[in-house]
Design an enzyme around this catalytic site. Structure first.
Site, PDB file in Angstrom:
ATOM      1  N   TRP A 352      57.373  32.366  47.958  1.00 13.15           N
ATOM      2  CA  TRP A 352      56.783  30.780  47.825  1.00 13.15           C
ATOM      3  C   TRP A 352      56.274  29.913  47.004  1.00 13.15           C
ATOM      4  CZ3 TRP A 352      50.821  30.961  47.918  1.00 13.15           C
ATOM      5  CH2 TRP A 352      50.144  31.490  46.965  1.00 13.15           C
ATOM      6  N   ASP A 353      56.799  30.224  45.525  1.00 17.08           N
ATOM      7  CA  ASP A 353      56.698  29.915  43.762  1.00 17.08           C
ATOM      8  C   ASP A 353      57.260  27.802  44.113  1.00 17.08           C
ATOM      9  OD1 ASP A 353      55.881  32.459  44.149  1.00 17.08           O
ATOM     10  OD2 ASP A 353      57.390  32.608  42.007  1.00 17.08           O
ATOM     11  N   GLU A 495      48.773  40.223  46.141  1.00 14.52           N
ATOM     12  CA  GLU A 495      49.359  41.073  46.567  1.00 14.52           C
ATOM     13  C   GLU A 495      48.996  42.848  46.208  1.00 14.52           C
ATOM     14  OE1 GLU A 495      53.115  40.284  45.073  1.00 14.52           O
ATOM     15  OE2 GLU A 495      53.393  38.640  46.352  1.00 14.52           O
ATOM     16  N   LYS A 608      44.734  40.512  42.520  1.00  7.87           N
ATOM     17  CA  LYS A 608      45.347  39.987  41.458  1.00  7.87           C
ATOM     18  C   LYS A 608      45.421  38.588  41.149  1.00  7.87           C
ATOM     19  CE  LYS A 608      50.697  40.707  40.750  1.00  7.87           C
ATOM     20  NZ  LYS A 608      51.399  40.683  42.147  1.00  7.87           N
ATOM     21  N   GLN A 609      45.640  37.457  42.258  1.00  2.00           N
ATOM     22  CA  GLN A 609      45.807  35.734  41.737  1.00  2.00           C
ATOM     23  C   GLN A 609      44.973  35.409  42.549  1.00  2.00           C
ATOM     24  OE1 GLN A 609      49.813  37.016  43.208  1.00  2.00           O
ATOM     25  NE2 GLN A 609      49.780  35.118  43.415  1.00  2.00           N
TER      26      GLN A 609
HETATM   27  C1  BGC Z   1      53.308  37.096  42.710  1.00  2.00           C
HETATM   28  C2  BGC Z   1      53.872  36.429  43.699  1.00  2.00           C
HETATM   29  C3  BGC Z   1      54.655  35.885  43.278  1.00  2.00           C
HETATM   30  C4  BGC Z   1      55.740  37.042  42.527  1.00  2.00           C
HETATM   31  C5  BGC Z   1      56.732  36.015  42.355  1.00  2.00           C
HETATM   32  C6  BGC Z   1      54.687  38.128  42.277  1.00  2.00           C
HETATM   33  O1  BGC Z   1      53.502  39.046  41.367  1.00  2.00           O
HETATM   34  O2  BGC Z   1      51.697  38.632  43.068  1.00  2.00           O
HETATM   35  O3  BGC Z   1      52.839  35.535  44.501  1.00  2.00           O
HETATM   36  O4  BGC Z   1      55.956  34.612  44.336  1.00  2.00           O
HETATM   37  O5  BGC Z   1      54.813  37.071  41.886  1.00  2.00           O
HETATM   38  O6  BGC Z   1      56.744  35.136  41.286  1.00  2.00           O
END
Ligand code: BGC
Length: 769
Positions: A352-353, A495, A608-609
């Protein structure tokens, strides 16, 4: 690292050499052009060297039990230098001086070294290299060697090797090696499963004639062995001109035959023809052509920052450099990897980046490039249909991780150690991180807002919206007890949490995706008749619109509780709070997994984010100002920013909230993800989404750019310690130059259509020219 060399704001440099920490610079100094990316591994190689050459779209599955990944292709960076029988290596003998730079303006990397061999031969060496922006197949290297205290015998071994692997997994067969007329070395190989032919050619040129010159073919390696006798003070210049071609190259692809050719002769012939031209050119001429393209890029795309710390400017240019080399702007069969193609990390897969973090940059600077990214999703529909039907759903369920167009889901099943069970941790994102399908619908919406491109909607956009909405309509689950649709058992953007119910981000985006599809069905007959004709052949669109209207109204959308907090998911607010300071101050990433297993993490109130924060970032008007601020502060304090996607989005929101110090701090954290002092942060590649985030911090955060239904607005949030930020954007065909200072925002119309935008709350009309 050293960031203050002249010209300030353009040079990324390393001034000390550590043989155990070379991989970071290989990634951040990586060079490329969207077609190929070559890690900047030092010619002679060290313990920590991960050589890497990656070409977009060449995906392969090395072993049946592995997932498909972007293969590490044959290497041309390795060169051995034997001085009077001793191998040149900076961890042997005496390293008297060392400086390595990447000039972002020209794309050239250089290394200057003064070195004394263990037996006492002193040398000055200058290494230079670039990957061409002018001809995407070409990479060139130049080495100058000068003995400074005695005459020497120098033996150089240099050529092509298929010894590269992706951490042990071998994708390319050994291949066929041969010397062509004119001394060109050629290696032909192919990927072992996807059968993509690959040709690599290289020609060496010398300023002095070798006393001996020998082709050496060994297992998986073909080098020329060249011997020289150099007098004290004499400089030998070696040029190594190389080119790569693959069967997946665009010219070998007929529309509809997405895979290109598997005929190695066609690929070899293209390489032979280009390599033959190397006889009449050289490193400097090829570099000049490439640097000219870089200059044109910077003239249009530079984001200028005047601040009390020149690192702010360098960090932005570094991001722009990588944003330019991670995308193949003319090829909609390929996406952007989470590490671009600067390393093996995340296997070259797209996440999704792309839509959330990278697309805004491309869309507002080069809309045609953004269109190819959505084109990649459209061409990936077969894989999304496959995933939906395998899981018992309808429509397009996009893979969490994507590779080649019809691969479908390619997320690996295991990764990392579970600190409690001692086993590999299962990776569940491929199964239940489902918001990506809604994120792509958001990307289509944003693209249309910024461009008004009806042709795209007609040919691809409507189909994407309809197929995504069909998936969500089959995915939402009716709950008799609550009389509403819910979305259970997912992973949201955070995540750290799996198997959660009603993740707010996912639910709101799902409703958004359904709304867009419903609107699209309404508008299609008049606005996008071709799409209407095609889709109404397949589906009863009126019935689908009715279903979407009914379901979207009944999907549960989490609301603020009595304290004003919107639950990130059904479980979150009941979890255990712990002291997070240890992890908030971590140097690396994922340190919390050294103390807790994934199962234990599910019980902790830690993110996490950006998750709910991400929702508020892309839909800022969902909640009132007070609720937005309260939730931002609540969730940020529980977030470890353990993903490179996190700091940048927090920066944007902090800027909007007027939390100036925090916003600037978040910006500096974002640029430090790859450029910071942690020398292990980028070993497996740079963080692509973070590059998009850095651009968003300045343009969307500090210049307050927001997109709305049909409109664009700017609002001044320039940090106090910055004097100016200036950049170009394109919106609805109007090319605009934006300057933000503490005196205000100035927007200059540079060409294209007339446009209406809002600046610091005032609607303004900018006439064409
Ligand atoms: C993140 C995801 C991201 C992926 C690739 C993961 O660590 O939690 O949101 O899409 O890394 O960058």
């Amino acid at each position: 690292m050293k960031y203050d060399l002249e010209p300030r704001g353009w040079i990324v440099a390393e001034e000390t050499f550590d043989p155990c920490r070379t991989a970071k610079c290989e990634s951040i100094f990586a060079q490329g052009n969207g077609y190929i990316n070559i890690r900047c591994a030092l010619e002679e190689g060290y313990l920590d060297t991960y050589r890497g050459a990656f070409i977009t779209g060449t995906f392969n599955k090395a072993m049946p039990d592995e997932v498909t990944e972007l293969p590490n292709l044959p290497d041309v960076t390795a060169m051995e230098f034997i001085v009077n029988g001793e191998r040149f290596a900076m961890d042997q003998g005496t390293l008297q001086s060392y400086l390595r730079t990447l000039d972002l303006h020209t794309g050239e990397a250089t290394r200057t070294v003064q070195w004394k061999s263990p037996a006492g031969a002193a040398l000055e060496l200058t290494f230079r290299r670039f990957v061409s922006l002018d001809n995407e197949h070409i990479a060139a290297f130049s080495v100058e060697v000068t003995p400074t205290n005695q005459d020497i015998e120098l033996v150089v071994n240099s050529g092509i090797s298929t010894r590269n692997s992706n951490t042990g997994s071998q994708h390319c067969v050994e291949g066929e090696m041969r010397m062509l007329p004119g001394g060109i070395l050629r290696l032909m190989t192919h990927t072992n499963e996807s059968n993509v032919p690959i040709s690599v050619h290289c020609l060496h040129k010398f300023s002095a004639k070798p006393s001996e010159s020998l082709p050496v073919i060994e297992r998986r390696r073909f080098v020329g062995r060249y011997t020289f006798r150099l007098a004290k003070g004499q400089t030998l210049r070696i040029e190594k001109l190389t080119c790569y071609h693959t069967g997946r190259d665009l010219p070998f692809t007929v529309y509809g035959q997405q895979r290109g050719t598997t005929n190695p002769d066609i690929v070899a012939a293209a390489g032979d023809a280009l390599a033959a031209k190397f006889a009449d050119t050289g490193y400097d001429a090829l570099l000049a052509a490439s640097a000219k393209k870089w200059a044109a890029y910077w003239a249009e795309q530079d984001v200028q920052i005047e601040s009390d710390d020149s690192f702010d400017q360098l960090g932005m240019r570094f991001a722009l450099y990588h944003l330019n080399i991670m995308i193949k702007r003319d090829d909609d069969r390929v996406g952007i990897g989470a590490k671009g193609m600067t390393g093996e990390g995340y296997k070259g897969h797209s996440f999704w980046d792309t839509e959330m973090f990278l697309m805004p940059y491309y869309l507002l600077t080069d809309p045609a490039a953004a269109k190819t990214l959505l084109g990649y999703r459209w061409r990936s529909l077969p894989g999304a249909f496959k995933k939906a039907s395998e899981n018992g759903y309808q429509g397009a369920m996009f893979p969490w991780e994507s590779a080649w167009l019809d691969d479908g889901e390619v997320t690996p099943l295991y990764c990392g150690a579970d600190i409690v069970t001692g086993k590999s941790s299962p990776v569940l994102t491929g199964m239940i991180e489902q918001h990506i399908s809604a994120d792509i619908a958001w990307g289509v919406w944003l693209y249309y807002q910024a461009t008004g491109d009806d042709d795209f909607m007609n040919r691809r956009g409507c189909e994407l919206l309809i197929e995504i909405a069909r998936f969500w309509a089959s995915r939402v689950e009716w709950q008799d007890d609550t009389q509403r649709y819910e979305i259970k058992n997912v992973i949201g953007p955070d995540e750290y949490k799996d198997h959660v119910d009603n993740n707010a981000f996912t639910n709101y985006l799902t409703v958004f995706a359904m709304e867009q599809a419903e609107r699209c069905i309404k508008d299609m007959p008049t606005q996008w008749p071709d799409a209407y004709a095609k889709l109404s052949d397949s589906y009863d669109l009126n019935a689908l619109a009715a279903e979407l209207q009914d379901k979207k109204a009944k999907v549960y959308l989490p609301q603020p509780n009595a304290d004003g907090i919107v639950p990130q998911n059904a479980q979150y607010l009941g979890l255990d709070a712990i002291d997070l300071s240890k992890y908030k101050n971590q140097q690396g990433v994922s340190s919390i997994y050294e103390d807790y297993s994934p199962a234990q993490m599910n019980q902790l109130m830690v993110s996490k984010q950006a998750d709910l924060v991400m929702l508020m970032r892309i839909m800022p008007d969902l909640f009132d100002a007070e609720t937005r601020r309260k939730n931002f502060i609540f969730y940020e304090s529980r977030t470890l920013h353990d993903s490179s996607l996190s700091h940048g989005q927090h920066c944007v929101l902090a800027a909007w909230e007027g939390l100036d110090d925090m916003a600037l701090d978040m910006y500096r954290h974002a640029i430090a993800i790859d450029l910071g002092p942690n020398m292990k942060s980028s070993d497996l590649g740079i963080h692509s989404a973070s590059m998009g985030n850095v651009w968003q911090c300045v343009v969307c955060g500090f210049a307050g750019l927001e997109w709305h239904e049909g409109g664009l607005s700017l609002r001044n949030h320039l940090p106090a310690s910055w004097q100016r930020a200036a950049f170009n954007i394109v919106w609805r065909g109007a090319k605009l130059h934006v300057e933000v200072t503490h005196a205000g925002i100035t927007v200059t119309h540079r060409g294209g259509s007339a446009v209406e935008i809002t600046v610091d709350g005032q609607p303004v009309k900018l006439a064409a020219e």
